[in-house]
Design a protein around this motif. Structure first.
Motif: not given
Length: 565
Positions: A184, A345-346, A349, A357, A359, A388, A390, A394, A396, A398, A419
């Motif tokens: 992120v 980042h799951v 957010h 975003y 995750g 993205r 991770t 995982k 993500i 965006l 998620a």
């Protein structure tokens, strides 16, 4: 009086004089290759094998490949031979390489910083379906791995990847591997500093360059300005960790010498603060030290962590400053405590631009080509076309507008990509395992998926952050030593005295400011069949015995061996 005759002096045994070869350090003048790997690298740079793949091997087939290219230099382009099907784990250390080799390859697509466009993701998915029997795994270093690749298809795969800005250059081999970065970067509300420009400059200047294409062994890099400390910086050869300097503002704290495998070591701080625009120069200095001073005699001691352990942080910093940078570095502060217990980042957010975003968690990183193309479609429909990967296996999406968040979450759920995962699905990761890996002893991916399902059924109320890392061999690709529950694959005896697949158990490992390696209970080994029962038993004891706010790692460090058995 006659003198007493003297016995002739005994001849002094002549000692065999052997020239000290040292550790094969180039800077000490030891350039003679001391093992087969160093010899084939001296004979020809690994980067040169691409021409032979394109002009010879892809046209003449697998049997035309030179052995030093097949099991050596082809790694410089992301290619490993995969394990021949049907060979059990008991034969892993017994058979010769040519007996383990299948005539297919694992191909690792390099994804620096975990950054992908939906167009790139779609191309990977299409390549998977057309050339890799639909296989695809998200790794814990933000790459995507494909399997069942034929040498005949490699040039076409490269053409398609490079047409959308991707490559497999130095995805494996004794080179700077993928540069992992905060997934992120540049978008998170709480980010200290965005390291993206440094990742890009390092990639442009040094990846694929012969300046660093012959290192003693692999070299792993992490760069992140996230307060979550989201790139496992403690176990990389070099890491730049976002900090706020009281006088100079945001920059990076420099760490070196981390790594796991069979001799795990946590990275050490050099106490130096590095501004963003100096990161590539400092990175090159550290890689230069590794190239010149790294140990090349024994492969088992050829990682930077051994040099750092022998020199210490003070000497390493001095050599870096005096001999490579030609200037002093600024002293700086250590990173703050991670701002959250989950670093993946799951979930949903907010971004700093007001969008969101999202995750989500595949099962132990295992996806497939069709799913990747569907993720690309979903991300385009609900986001801006940016995704993205991770370091926790995982992904993500965006740039999601608030009105699109729930539709996106529902679309992901329809793909079995949640998620809102349970702690077990969120925290379980697994390496490639015996299905494809020639070093593996046991199966991992399916075992991990089954364990997730069993634990969700048996302990549905469990809601604590927890990591369960499953590895098919001792090499720790899945970071077993720093997991709450780390499972190292090996053959064990069941209650009938039969040799079966199982795991040595590591308990209470952790990263962050209280980083440490998991505890091993003497004699504690679990068969694959017993694994769900064992993990359920330990977690229920944790629930019963824990103190208020106590983490699993803290409990495991103080619990009795009986409670952990």
């Amino acid at each position: 009086m006659a003198a007493t005759p003297q016995k002739p002096a005994a001849a002094t045994p002549r000692r065999k004089v052997s020239r000290h070869r040292g550790e094969g350090q180039w800077a000490a003048g030891h350039h003679t290759p001391l093992n087969g790997n160093e010899q084939f690298k001296k004979d020809d740079d690994g980067l040169n094998v691409r021409t032979r793949i394109e002009t010879i091997y892809s046209k003449r087939g697998f049997d035309s490949i030179d052995p030093n290219d097949l099991r050596g230099r082809m790694r410089w382009w992301g290619l490993y031979t995969q394990r021949k099907p049907g060979i059990d784990g008991g034969k892993t250390a017994i058979l010769e390489p040519e007996e383990l080799d299948d005539k297919y390859f694992m191909l690792r697509v390099r994804i620096d910083g975990g950054r992908l466009t939906t167009q790139q993701l779609r191309v990977i998915g299409e390549i998977s379906q057309e050339f890799a029997r639909g296989s695809a795994d998200i790794t814990d270093r933000q790459n995507i791995q494909l399997h069942w690749i034929r040498i005949e298809d490699v040039p076409e795969i490269w053409n398609r990847l490079e047409a959308v800005g991707l490559s497999t250059t130095e995805a494996c081999g004794d080179v700077p591997r993928v540069i992992i970065g905060s997934p992120v970067a540049g978008i998170a509300e709480d980010e200290i500093i965005d390291g993206t420009s440094a990742i890009d400059e390092i990639h442009e200047r040094y990846i694929g360059s012969k300046e660093f294409s012959n290192l003693p062994r692999k070299f792993k890099t992490a760069i992140s300005g996230s307060p979550l400390l989201d790139v496992v910086h403690e176990i990389n050869d070099i890491a730049f960790v976002g900090v706020e300097h009281p006088e100079h503002g945001p920059g990076f704290d420099l760490w070196v010498g981390g790594g796991l495998s069979t001799n795990p070591k946590l990275g050490v701080r050099l106490g130096a603060w590095v501004p963003l625009d100096e990161v590539p120069e400092v990175w090159a200095g550290v890689v230069g030290i590794f190239r010149d001073w790294g140990y090349r005699r024994l492969r088992t001691r050829a990682r930077l962590k051994f040099l750092v352990a022998d020199w210490g942080a003070e000497k390493f910093r001095q050599v870096l400053e005096d001999d490579y940078l030609k200037r002093k570095l600024v002293d700086g502060p250590a990173p703050a405590e991670p701002s959250g217990r989950w670093r993946d980042h799951v979930g949903v957010h907010r971004q700093k631009d007001g969008r969101f975003y999202v995750g989500f968690a595949p099962r132990v990183g295992r996806v497939d080509g069709a799913t990747l193309t569907k993720i690309a479609e979903v991300a385009e429909a609900h986001g801006s076309g940016r995704v993205r990967t991770t370091v926790e296996q995982k992904m993500i999406v965006l740039d999601v507008e608030e009105a699109q968040v729930e539709p996106l979450v529902e679309a992901l759920e329809a793909l079995d990509l949640t998620a809102k995962p349970s702690p077990f699905r969120r925290g379980t990761m697994a390496c490639t395992g015996i299905e494809y890996c020639k070093l593996a002893i046991v199966e991992t991916k399916q075992r991990g998926a089954t364990l997730i399902d069993e634990l969700e059924r048996r302990i549905p109320e469990f809601d604590e952050p927890l990591t369960i890392n499953i590895n098919g061999c001792p090499n720790a690709c899945a970071r077993i030593q720093v997991a709450d529950i780390g499972l190292k694959g090996q053959l064990v005896l069941n209650d009938k005295g039969e040799q079966v697949e199982g795991y040595q158990v590591h308990l209470g490992g952790a990263l962050g400011l209280e980083a440490g390696f998991g505890r091993k209970v003497r004699g504690l080994k679990v068969t694959s069949e017993e694994l769900p029962d064992y993990v359920e038993r330990v977690l229920k004891r944790f629930q019963a015995e824990r103190e208020d706010g106590e983490t699993f790692a803290a409990w495991a460090s103080r619990a009795s061996e009986e409670a952990l058995s």
